[in-house]
Scaffold this motif. Structure first.
Motif, mmCIF file in Angstrom:
data_model
loop_
_atom_site.group_PDB
_atom_site.id
_atom_site.type_symbol
_atom_site.label_atom_id
_atom_site.label_comp_id
_atom_site.label_asym_id
_atom_site.label_seq_id
_atom_site.Cartn_x
_atom_site.Cartn_y
_atom_site.Cartn_z
ATOM 1 N N ASP A 63 0.725 -1.012 -0.016
ATOM 2 C CA ASP A 63 -0.130 0.223 -0.447
ATOM 3 C C ASP A 63 0.502 1.507 -0.292
ATOM 4 O OD1 ASP A 63 -2.192 -2.038 -0.081
ATOM 5 O OD2 ASP A 63 -2.365 -1.559 2.683
ATOM 6 N N ARG A 64 2.381 1.637 0.424
ATOM 7 C CA ARG A 64 2.809 2.658 0.770
ATOM 8 C C ARG A 64 3.423 2.975 -1.281
ATOM 9 N NH1 ARG A 64 6.883 1.567 5.425
ATOM 10 N NH2 ARG A 64 7.140 3.835 4.519
ATOM 11 N N LEU A 65 3.716 1.505 -1.646
ATOM 12 C CA LEU A 65 4.169 1.616 -3.159
ATOM 13 C C LEU A 65 3.350 2.665 -4.026
ATOM 14 C CD1 LEU A 65 5.963 -1.792 -3.425
ATOM 15 C CD2 LEU A 65 7.267 0.198 -2.270
ATOM 16 N N GLY A 66 2.310 2.966 -4.163
ATOM 17 C CA GLY A 66 1.386 3.748 -4.310
ATOM 18 C C GLY A 66 1.433 3.418 -6.473
ATOM 19 N N PRO A 67 0.932 4.151 -6.524
ATOM 20 C CA PRO A 67 0.227 3.494 -8.350
ATOM 21 C C PRO A 67 1.370 2.789 -9.117
ATOM 22 C CG PRO A 67 0.756 6.607 -8.238
ATOM 23 C CD PRO A 67 0.820 5.721 -7.376
ATOM 24 N N ASP A 68 2.268 2.905 -9.362
ATOM 25 C CA ASP A 68 3.725 3.004 -9.299
ATOM 26 C C ASP A 68 3.803 0.957 -9.713
ATOM 27 O OD1 ASP A 68 5.132 5.189 -10.602
ATOM 28 O OD2 ASP A 68 5.444 5.429 -9.373
ATOM 29 N N LEU A 69 3.494 0.540 -8.717
ATOM 30 C CA LEU A 69 3.604 -0.836 -8.289
ATOM 31 C C LEU A 69 1.523 -1.190 -8.875
ATOM 32 C CD1 LEU A 69 3.743 -3.312 -6.519
ATOM 33 C CD2 LEU A 69 2.462 -3.365 -4.721
ATOM 34 N N ARG A 70 2.794 -2.220 -9.602
ATOM 35 C CA ARG A 70 1.665 -3.214 -10.614
ATOM 36 C C ARG A 70 0.890 -4.495 -10.324
ATOM 37 N NH1 ARG A 70 2.760 0.169 -16.122
ATOM 38 N NH2 ARG A 70 3.454 2.435 -15.442
ATOM 39 N N TRP A 71 -0.275 -4.972 -10.321
ATOM 40 C CA TRP A 71 -0.557 -6.428 -10.479
ATOM 41 C C TRP A 71 -0.447 -6.939 -12.013
ATOM 42 C CZ3 TRP A 71 -0.634 -9.242 -5.703
ATOM 43 C CH2 TRP A 71 0.128 -8.345 -4.358
ATOM 44 N N GLU A 72 0.372 -7.488 -12.093
ATOM 45 C CA GLU A 72 0.317 -8.279 -13.502
ATOM 46 C C GLU A 72 0.205 -9.800 -13.611
ATOM 47 O OE1 GLU A 72 2.543 -4.330 -15.521
ATOM 48 O OE2 GLU A 72 3.345 -5.726 -14.614
ATOM 49 N N VAL A 73 -0.779 -10.367 -14.371
ATOM 50 C CA VAL A 73 0.004 -11.657 -14.720
ATOM 51 C C VAL A 73 1.218 -12.489 -15.648
ATOM 52 C CG1 VAL A 73 -1.527 -13.708 -16.271
ATOM 53 C CG2 VAL A 73 -2.255 -11.540 -15.786
ATOM 54 N N SER A 74 1.742 -13.130 -14.695
ATOM 55 C CA SER A 74 2.722 -13.980 -14.526
ATOM 56 C C SER A 74 2.592 -15.422 -14.366
ATOM 57 C CB SER A 74 3.787 -13.227 -13.973
ATOM 58 O OG SER A 74 5.302 -13.722 -13.979
ATOM 59 N N ARG A 75 3.938 -15.957 -13.953
ATOM 60 C CA ARG A 75 4.223 -17.267 -14.123
ATOM 61 C C ARG A 75 2.536 -17.861 -13.568
ATOM 62 N NH1 ARG A 75 8.181 -17.717 -9.775
ATOM 63 N NH2 ARG A 75 6.906 -17.507 -7.941
ATOM 64 N N GLY A 76 2.068 -18.873 -14.759
ATOM 65 C CA GLY A 76 0.451 -19.719 -14.439
ATOM 66 C C GLY A 76 -0.111 -18.947 -13.813
ATOM 67 N N GLY A 77 -0.426 -17.757 -14.944
ATOM 68 C CA GLY A 77 -1.693 -16.738 -14.999
ATOM 69 C C GLY A 77 -1.479 -16.083 -13.635
ATOM 70 N N ALA A 78 -1.105 -16.031 -12.307
ATOM 71 C CA ALA A 78 -1.073 -15.833 -11.161
ATOM 72 C C ALA A 78 -0.689 -14.322 -11.777
ATOM 73 C CB ALA A 78 -0.733 -16.284 -10.029
ATOM 74 N N LEU A 79 -1.593 -13.370 -11.151
ATOM 75 C CA LEU A 79 -1.127 -11.776 -10.283
ATOM 76 C C LEU A 79 0.350 -11.507 -10.036
ATOM 77 C CD1 LEU A 79 -4.478 -10.136 -10.072
ATOM 78 C CD2 LEU A 79 -3.128 -10.538 -12.475
ATOM 79 N N PHE A 80 0.813 -11.045 -10.131
ATOM 80 C CA PHE A 80 2.903 -10.780 -8.897
ATOM 81 C C PHE A 80 2.868 -9.210 -9.186
ATOM 82 C CE2 PHE A 80 3.199 -15.382 -10.593
ATOM 83 C CZ PHE A 80 3.953 -14.632 -9.677
ATOM 84 N N PRO A 81 2.666 -8.373 -7.913
ATOM 85 C CA PRO A 81 3.488 -7.339 -7.853
ATOM 86 C C PRO A 81 4.419 -7.311 -8.672
ATOM 87 C CG PRO A 81 3.812 -8.427 -6.043
ATOM 88 C CD PRO A 81 3.364 -9.492 -6.795
ATOM 89 N N HIS A 82 4.930 -5.936 -9.629
ATOM 90 C CA HIS A 82 5.320 -4.941 -10.140
ATOM 91 C C HIS A 82 5.949 -3.989 -10.050
ATOM 92 C CE1 HIS A 82 4.995 -8.825 -13.656
ATOM 93 N NE2 HIS A 82 5.303 -9.005 -12.162
ATOM 94 N N LEU A 83 7.073 -3.395 -9.296
ATOM 95 C CA LEU A 83 6.921 -2.005 -8.736
ATOM 96 C C LEU A 83 7.926 -1.554 -10.737
ATOM 97 C CD1 LEU A 83 6.930 0.249 -7.026
ATOM 98 C CD2 LEU A 83 8.773 -0.487 -5.740
ATOM 99 N N TYR A 84 6.989 -0.296 -10.584
ATOM 100 C CA TYR A 84 7.936 0.294 -12.047
ATOM 101 C C TYR A 84 8.621 1.946 -11.481
ATOM 102 C CZ TYR A 84 5.499 -2.390 -15.414
ATOM 103 O OH TYR A 84 5.531 -4.110 -16.117
ATOM 104 N N ARG A 85 9.685 1.477 -10.794
ATOM 105 C CA ARG A 85 10.254 2.979 -10.328
ATOM 106 C C ARG A 85 11.573 2.054 -9.169
ATOM 107 N NH1 ARG A 85 9.776 3.458 -5.061
ATOM 108 N NH2 ARG A 85 6.980 3.841 -4.071
ATOM 109 N N PRO A 86 12.325 2.807 -8.751
ATOM 110 C CA PRO A 86 13.281 2.641 -7.872
ATOM 111 C C PRO A 86 12.667 2.506 -6.772
ATOM 112 C CG PRO A 86 14.299 3.930 -8.950
ATOM 113 C CD PRO A 86 12.816 4.277 -9.304
ATOM 114 N N LEU A 87 12.600 0.657 -5.839
ATOM 115 C CA LEU A 87 12.380 0.347 -4.506
ATOM 116 C C LEU A 87 13.789 1.140 -3.197
ATOM 117 C CD1 LEU A 87 10.728 -0.188 -2.136
ATOM 118 C CD2 LEU A 87 12.718 -2.433 -2.341
ATOM 119 N N ARG A 88 12.662 1.865 -2.535
ATOM 120 C CA ARG A 88 14.214 3.312 -1.949
ATOM 121 C C ARG A 88 13.686 1.975 -0.307
ATOM 122 N NH1 ARG A 88 10.354 6.905 -4.887
ATOM 123 N NH2 ARG A 88 8.385 6.426 -2.728
ATOM 124 N N MET A 89 15.043 2.395 0.391
ATOM 125 C CA MET A 89 15.557 1.774 1.808
ATOM 126 C C MET A 89 13.933 2.508 3.210
ATOM 127 S SD MET A 89 17.477 -0.366 2.662
ATOM 128 C CE MET A 89 17.138 -1.594 4.085
#
Length: 111
Positions: A63-89
């Motif tokens: 929830d803290r990653l905002g709109p740059d986190l997208r849930w996309e279909v990947s392995r086996g058709g499951a939704l995986f979280p993908h972050l489209y920006r750098p991750l901050r410490m």
């Protein structure tokens, strides 16, 4: 909801030193940082990190990653979280070693 990133020792050390990361080589090639849910993390470790030692498991609040986190279909058709920006410490909730026990990564209470 917590999501998880598996880092190799040197990748985790570099993130700590820099305060952020654009991810591992596979993340850079794909254009986003790969994460897993609690239910996906063990399969991710088995598929992409089989037999690897010196790994770190890092938890991040999705929830803290905002709109740059997208849930996309990947392995086996499951939704995986993908972050489209750098991750901050500052976005890391906790981290811990991910030991290899009898050839399998030990996720402890996460499993």
């Amino acid at each position: 909801m917590l999501i998880y990133k598996i880092f190799r020792r040197d990748e985790w050390a570099q993130m700590q030193a820099d305060g952020l990361t654009s991810g591992a080589p596979v993340d850079l090639a794909d254009g986003f940082i790969h994460f897993s849910t609690a239910g996906q993390a063990q399969d991710t470790a088995a598929k992409h990190f089989a037999g690897a030692e010196g790994l770190w498991l890092v938890a991040v609040d999705a929830d803290r990653l905002g709109p740059d986190l997208r849930w996309e279909v990947s392995r086996g058709g499951a939704l995986f979280p993908h972050l489209y920006r750098p991750l901050r410490m500052s976005e890391v909730i906790w981290s811990r070693p991910l030991p290899l026990r009898d050839g399998v990564h030990d996720f402890g209470a996460l499993a």
